[in-house]
Design a protein around this motif. Structure first.
Motif, PDB file in Angstrom:
ATOM      1  N   ILE A 118       0.827  -1.221  -0.023  1.00  0.00           N
ATOM      2  CA  ILE A 118      -0.057   0.113  -0.022  1.00  0.00           C
ATOM      3  C   ILE A 118       0.746   1.199  -0.105  1.00  0.00           C
ATOM      4  O   ILE A 118       0.728   2.306  -0.881  1.00  0.00           O
ATOM      5  N   ASN A 119       1.935   1.222   1.029  1.00  0.00           N
ATOM      6  CA  ASN A 119       2.868   2.389   0.846  1.00  0.00           C
ATOM      7  C   ASN A 119       3.548   2.536  -0.884  1.00  0.00           C
ATOM      8  O   ASN A 119       3.498   3.896  -0.988  1.00  0.00           O
ATOM      9  N   ALA A 120       3.814   1.513  -1.188  1.00  0.00           N
ATOM     10  CA  ALA A 120       4.533   1.704  -2.641  1.00  0.00           C
ATOM     11  C   ALA A 120       3.307   2.136  -3.683  1.00  0.00           C
ATOM     12  O   ALA A 120       3.567   3.038  -4.543  1.00  0.00           O
ATOM     13  N   ASP A 121       2.175   1.617  -3.477  1.00  0.00           N
ATOM     14  CA  ASP A 121       1.091   2.219  -4.536  1.00  0.00           C
ATOM     15  C   ASP A 121       0.767   3.747  -4.331  1.00  0.00           C
ATOM     16  O   ASP A 121       0.426   4.465  -5.070  1.00  0.00           O
ATOM     17  N   LEU A 122       0.883   3.971  -2.949  1.00  0.00           N
ATOM     18  CA  LEU A 122       0.466   5.213  -2.619  1.00  0.00           C
ATOM     19  C   LEU A 122       1.348   6.299  -3.096  1.00  0.00           C
ATOM     20  O   LEU A 122       1.038   7.303  -3.652  1.00  0.00           O
ATOM     21  N   ALA A 123       2.627   5.897  -2.989  1.00  0.00           N
ATOM     22  CA  ALA A 123       3.574   6.748  -3.351  1.00  0.00           C
ATOM     23  C   ALA A 123       3.781   7.049  -4.996  1.00  0.00           C
ATOM     24  O   ALA A 123       3.980   8.049  -5.388  1.00  0.00           O
ATOM     25  N   ALA A 124       3.366   5.938  -5.606  1.00  0.00           N
ATOM     26  CA  ALA A 124       3.276   5.949  -7.225  1.00  0.00           C
ATOM     27  C   ALA A 124       2.014   6.688  -7.558  1.00  0.00           C
ATOM     28  O   ALA A 124       2.080   7.408  -8.415  1.00  0.00           O
ATOM     29  N   ALA A 125       0.987   6.562  -6.999  1.00  0.00           N
ATOM     30  CA  ALA A 125      -0.231   7.328  -6.989  1.00  0.00           C
ATOM     31  C   ALA A 125      -0.183   8.833  -7.321  1.00  0.00           C
ATOM     32  O   ALA A 125      -0.626   9.624  -7.757  1.00  0.00           O
ATOM     33  N   ILE A 126       0.705   9.091  -5.910  1.00  0.00           N
ATOM     34  CA  ILE A 126       0.816  10.793  -5.988  1.00  0.00           C
ATOM     35  C   ILE A 126       1.684  11.250  -6.581  1.00  0.00           C
ATOM     36  O   ILE A 126       1.508  12.300  -7.521  1.00  0.00           O
ATOM     37  N   GLY A 127       2.740  10.573  -6.814  1.00  0.00           N
ATOM     38  CA  GLY A 127       3.849  10.881  -7.921  1.00  0.00           C
ATOM     39  C   GLY A 127       4.105  12.462  -7.990  1.00  0.00           C
ATOM     40  O   GLY A 127       4.577  12.884  -6.983  1.00  0.00           O
ATOM     41  N   ASP A 128       3.896  13.078  -9.214  1.00  0.00           N
ATOM     42  CA  ASP A 128       4.076  14.472  -9.173  1.00  0.00           C
ATOM     43  C   ASP A 128       3.065  15.566  -9.168  1.00  0.00           C
ATOM     44  O   ASP A 128       2.957  16.643  -9.415  1.00  0.00           O
ATOM     45  N   LEU A 129       1.642  14.786  -8.674  1.00  0.00           N
ATOM     46  CA  LEU A 129       0.487  15.376  -8.666  1.00  0.00           C
ATOM     47  C   LEU A 129       0.785  16.787  -7.469  1.00  0.00           C
ATOM     48  O   LEU A 129       0.151  17.642  -7.864  1.00  0.00           O
ATOM     49  N   THR A 130       1.662  16.589  -6.408  1.00  0.00           N
ATOM     50  CA  THR A 130       1.621  17.657  -5.461  1.00  0.00           C
ATOM     51  C   THR A 130       2.495  18.887  -6.003  1.00  0.00           C
ATOM     52  O   THR A 130       2.574  19.936  -5.296  1.00  0.00           O
ATOM     53  N   ASN A 131       2.985  18.699  -7.391  1.00  0.00           N
ATOM     54  CA  ASN A 131       3.993  19.632  -7.792  1.00  0.00           C
ATOM     55  C   ASN A 131       2.978  21.238  -8.069  1.00  0.00           C
ATOM     56  O   ASN A 131       3.600  22.275  -8.227  1.00  0.00           O
ATOM     57  N   VAL A 132       1.769  20.931  -8.354  1.00  0.00           N
ATOM     58  CA  VAL A 132       1.004  22.066  -8.435  1.00  0.00           C
ATOM     59  C   VAL A 132       0.828  22.904  -7.297  1.00  0.00           C
ATOM     60  O   VAL A 132       0.582  24.114  -7.570  1.00  0.00           O
ATOM     61  N   TYR A 133       1.054  22.183  -6.019  1.00  0.00           N
ATOM     62  CA  TYR A 133       1.156  23.176  -4.806  1.00  0.00           C
ATOM     63  C   TYR A 133       2.418  23.424  -4.459  1.00  0.00           C
ATOM     64  O   TYR A 133       2.649  24.292  -3.562  1.00  0.00           O
ATOM     65  N   GLY A 134       3.420  23.217  -5.519  1.00  0.00           N
ATOM     66  CA  GLY A 134       4.941  23.894  -4.943  1.00  0.00           C
ATOM     67  C   GLY A 134       5.688  22.965  -3.839  1.00  0.00           C
ATOM     68  O   GLY A 134       6.477  23.179  -3.421  1.00  0.00           O
ATOM     69  N   ILE A 135       4.962  21.461  -3.992  1.00  0.00           N
ATOM     70  CA  ILE A 135       5.391  20.539  -2.839  1.00  0.00           C
ATOM     71  C   ILE A 135       5.844  19.153  -3.575  1.00  0.00           C
ATOM     72  O   ILE A 135       5.340  18.820  -4.555  1.00  0.00           O
ATOM     73  N   ASN A 136       6.770  18.611  -2.851  1.00  0.00           N
ATOM     74  CA  ASN A 136       7.000  17.177  -3.303  1.00  0.00           C
ATOM     75  C   ASN A 136       7.256  16.189  -2.027  1.00  0.00           C
ATOM     76  O   ASN A 136       7.914  16.752  -1.130  1.00  0.00           O
ATOM     77  N   VAL A 137       6.489  15.338  -2.018  1.00  0.00           N
ATOM     78  CA  VAL A 137       6.353  14.299  -1.243  1.00  0.00           C
ATOM     79  C   VAL A 137       7.525  13.381  -1.211  1.00  0.00           C
ATOM     80  O   VAL A 137       7.704  12.605  -2.217  1.00  0.00           O
ATOM     81  N   ASP A 138       8.496  13.252  -0.368  1.00  0.00           N
ATOM     82  CA  ASP A 138       9.516  12.737  -0.296  1.00  0.00           C
ATOM     83  C   ASP A 138       9.440  11.127   0.170  1.00  0.00           C
ATOM     84  O   ASP A 138       9.880  10.069  -0.398  1.00  0.00           O
ATOM     85  N   ARG A 139       8.551  11.124   1.164  1.00  0.00           N
ATOM     86  CA  ARG A 139       8.301   9.865   1.769  1.00  0.00           C
ATOM     87  C   ARG A 139       7.113   9.613   2.350  1.00  0.00           C
ATOM     88  O   ARG A 139       6.549  10.685   2.987  1.00  0.00           O
ATOM     89  N   VAL A 140       6.458   8.611   2.167  1.00  0.00           N
ATOM     90  CA  VAL A 140       4.860   8.377   2.913  1.00  0.00           C
ATOM     91  C   VAL A 140       5.069   7.145   3.360  1.00  0.00           C
ATOM     92  O   VAL A 140       5.338   5.993   3.021  1.00  0.00           O
ATOM     93  N   ASN A 141       4.267   7.014   4.549  1.00  0.00           N
ATOM     94  CA  ASN A 141       4.318   5.462   5.352  1.00  0.00           C
ATOM     95  C   ASN A 141       3.245   5.475   6.047  1.00  0.00           C
ATOM     96  O   ASN A 141       2.620   6.521   6.736  1.00  0.00           O
TER      97      ASN A 141
END
Length: 271
Positions: A118-141
């Motif tokens: 689930i962690n891997a799928d979540l990281a892949a799903a988020i991807g670059d979507l947060t770039n629109v907010y000027g943010i990058n998610v480095d790690r999710v757990n």
């Protein structure tokens, strides 16, 4: 006439003139015109964020609580500040939404046992979507997936039932094995006893056959005098008994006078 603004290390400054964004400035000492300008400082360092527990529904309609921790950093200070009123909350909502979608495609058992996937799928799903907010998610757990109290009680009962079933099966298998071993031992004992009895019977039969053969071999070597002697001993026994009737063959009647025992029998009869 000038204001002084120090932008700290790992930060970026946004210069605003009469409330309008003008340019970016890097870390260091900067001057600006008070009242007409200001320098807004944006931290670019990585920051942790913990998303409090919230409800997620699995594919089989089980209600579980999810707790997520993520690390992010600002990649574009301008987008982060001006293009969204709360970029961090927007990012958190994006993470929650994708997590609900991922877990919603899994059964409860799969969800509880597949946190790494689930962690891997979540990281892949988020991807670059947060770039629109000027943010990058480095790690999710995913820190924790907790079923509701009712589901947890049902799972505990199921686990207890499974353990009891396994224990019952193991006990039955043990008893069956014990019965099998006992039966095998009894069967072996019966077989060994029967074999011993058969061997004893064979031994006795062999001994009897040997005795008979020896007697027959001996009788083949004797002459008629032996049998006459045996007859005399037999008549002597009759004479000493209370027998009143003696049955003889016709051939033996001619020699009665020659046998002293017969004379003795006749004398006893006359008395």
């Amino acid at each position: 006439m000038f204001g002084v603004k120090i932008v700290q290390q790992n930060c970026q400054g946004l210069v605003e003139t009469l409330g309008k964004y003008r340019r970016n400035v890097e870390a260091g000492l900067h001057f600006y015109i008070p009242l007409a300008q200001r320098i807004r400082s944006v931290n670019l360092a990585m920051r942790p964020l913990q998303l409090s527990q919230y409800s997620v529904i699995t594919k089989d309609n089980a209600d579980i609580k999810a707790s997520v921790t993520l690390n992010y950093h600002v990649t574009d200070a301008q987008k982060y500040t001006y293009e969204n009123t709360d970029s961090v909350e927007s990012m958190a909502q994006l993470v929650r939404g994708h997590l609900r979608d991922i877990i919603g495609r899994l059964d409860l058992t799969d969800a509880l046992g597949s946190t790494s996937k689930i962690n891997a799928d979540l990281a892949a799903a988020i991807g670059d979507l947060t770039n629109v907010y000027g943010i990058n998610v480095d790690r999710v757990n995913i820190d924790e997936l907790t079923p509701s109290t009712a589901i947890q009680e049902a799972m505990d009962k199921q686990l207890t039932a499974d353990r009891e079933r396994i224990a019952t099966i193991a006990k039955a298998q043990g008893q069956a094995q014990n019965i099998k071993l006992t039966t095998d031992a009894q069967n072996r004992a019966l077989i060994e006893t029967a074999q011993a009895q058969a061997q004893a019977t064979k031994t006795r039969a062999d001994a009897e056959s040997y005795r008979i053969n020896k007697i027959q071999d001996s009788l083949r070597d004797v002459n008629g005098n032996y049998f006459k002697d045996q007859s005399i001993h037999a008549f002597e026994g009759l004479a000493n008994s209370n027998t009143n009737l003696v049955v003889l063959s016709k051939d033996e009647m001619t020699t009665l006078g020659q046998v002293p025992v017969i004379k003795k029998m006749l004398d006893q009869e006359s008395k």
